[in-house]
Design an enzyme around this catalytic site. Sequence first.
Site, mmCIF file in Angstrom:
data_model
loop_
_atom_site.group_PDB
_atom_site.id
_atom_site.type_symbol
_atom_site.label_atom_id
_atom_site.label_comp_id
_atom_site.label_asym_id
_atom_site.label_seq_id
_atom_site.Cartn_x
_atom_site.Cartn_y
_atom_site.Cartn_z
ATOM 1 C CG ASP A 93 -48.784 -70.927 52.503
ATOM 2 O OD1 ASP A 93 -49.516 -69.775 52.100
ATOM 3 O OD2 ASP A 93 -47.935 -71.013 53.064
ATOM 4 N N GLY A 128 -60.986 -58.024 54.863
ATOM 5 C CA GLY A 128 -59.645 -58.545 55.117
ATOM 6 C C GLY A 128 -58.616 -57.958 53.964
#
Length: 623
Positions: free
Chosen positions: A191, A65
Amino acid sequence: MPGDWLLLSGVLRRYQPRRGRPTRRRLTASHSNFEPRIIVNQTSTTGAWTGRLLGGRYEVREIIGRGGMADVYLGVDARLGRQVAIKVLKSTLSSDATFRNRFRLEAMSASKMSHPSIVRVFDAGDEENGPDGATPPGSTTPYIVMEHVDGHLLSDVMKRGALEERHVLKVADGVLTALEVSHKAGIVHRDIKPANIMITNDGSVKVMDFGIARAVSDATGNMEQTASILGTALYISPEQARGDEPDTRTDLYSLGVVMYELLTGTPPFNAESSVAIAFKHISSEPPSLAETAPHVSPDVRAIVETALKKDLDERFATAQAFRAALDDVANGRPPKLPLPGTRFRVEPVVTGSVPLATVDSTYRRPVEGFEIFESRGINQQSVPTLAIGLGAFLAVLLVVGIVLWVFTLNPATTSTNAVPQVPDLTSQSEAIATQTLSQLGLDPRVEYEASTTVPEGVVIRTIPGSGIRIAPGEPVRIIVSSGVETFALPDVRNIDLQEARTELESRGLVISQVVETYSPSLAEGIVMATTPEPDGAMRPGDTVVLTVSNGLVLVPDVVGLTVGEANPFLTGPSMQLSVRLEIATDCIGQTVKSQSLTPGEHPQRSEITLVYCGSVATEEPAP
């Protein structure tokens, strides 16, 4: 352009560029996308850290990633022999010592949480002397070692379009389970968004990156960097956009935004820039679900609309209350929603055990194109007829044997004198009661019960009661007083002193001392902390110390510091002053020459003018 709203360090502010200087480029949604955190089933590539051994323990393999904040590598814990995911910060952030320290502290706080709905953080550290060309010479690079999860990011799943209502309930239930655990640990995620939610290959829901958003917002002062690191503003809460301190209900709002997008296929607010989106979260109402998704049931629509309330007190008070409303829908009951006008005092989530997902299993049946929610049940096999017949035959033999045994017993062996009698143990100590029953051949089982009349450690009663004869070896429950019942200290932070005093004194507690201290944001008389801390075990008569805000900040002397040192300190989270800069042309060095506020106490959010040396030294021409 002048007058635009900018999302600066998480606070929505109006930007007025100075004359003669180019305006900063506007942030658009394309600039603010954050990386997929832990991604699987993607083409593996080698990275700068591939082949390294971090901390003498973690073997770094291929990249799985990438993002604006870090690269994520597949790794192996050489000590335990298990696969892990290793998040290595990019050099642009790792060069900031403040960010490194904050990042490490938040990572270690998140590592204390262990629950199936949370992606575990196993370790965190700093690696010196990174790969050539990837990091500056002699620098240290922070990294986090996390649980490696096989599955799909919810953001990837959402690319297929809107989800069915039952799948949305499944996702929300899993996220709320994770939030219930984190809020109990005192951690607000800040978040919550699809890129931080994973659907595993077995259909479970996991939430990741707890505490990372706080580390970024506290340590990063550059507007463009903050927005690019923290990600899209699509899921930001109104209080975050205004620059207010978020609490647990902030995460519930963001989850409401995620649910809205899952049900409709589009987020409730969208615009060309992150700033415009954030402003809509503050001032605009989302399009009605009745119009954008008429297939959604009224109960689910009411739950999402409650989560998206602008006012904190109109949302669900806790993740537990939010999950309870989902459970009501799953079981065909009307959901329990907050009453209009009710003011909630947010308290930490209290759970007697690790919470588990409660959405009914009917919401987990396989659906075409969404197999990750498939239930893995086992079909019950029929019992052979022969086994049933054999069991019946053995039962008959057992009954016959018992009857023959009873009729052949010697009457002397059934004398009641041989059967022990439970004595009266009331008012005896626990030790004496246990010893007495053991000597009679009985099995003492001690249990504790709160009592305001029986002293601690003294027997209240026994079950069975005194005088009852029971067979040797049988258990006897001894109910022992644990004294006056304790209760958890209520969380009275962020409320007025008088209201806190009333709440604590109604529980029989004594306010032994009130300590005033400085606060950059809480109004005068608002409680900041308690000693002991909230949720501590208390009894009536115990004392509590309250720390309250005096409505002031302690302004330091910054004369002699550079503007770059003084400005972030005065505008940072511990001071939050409004700084105005003026240039002095009679000195050089970029240092502060004078300040308008004298060192000492001043009202919160005061304006301070810094006069700094702005002249540039020039060399005298050679003779």
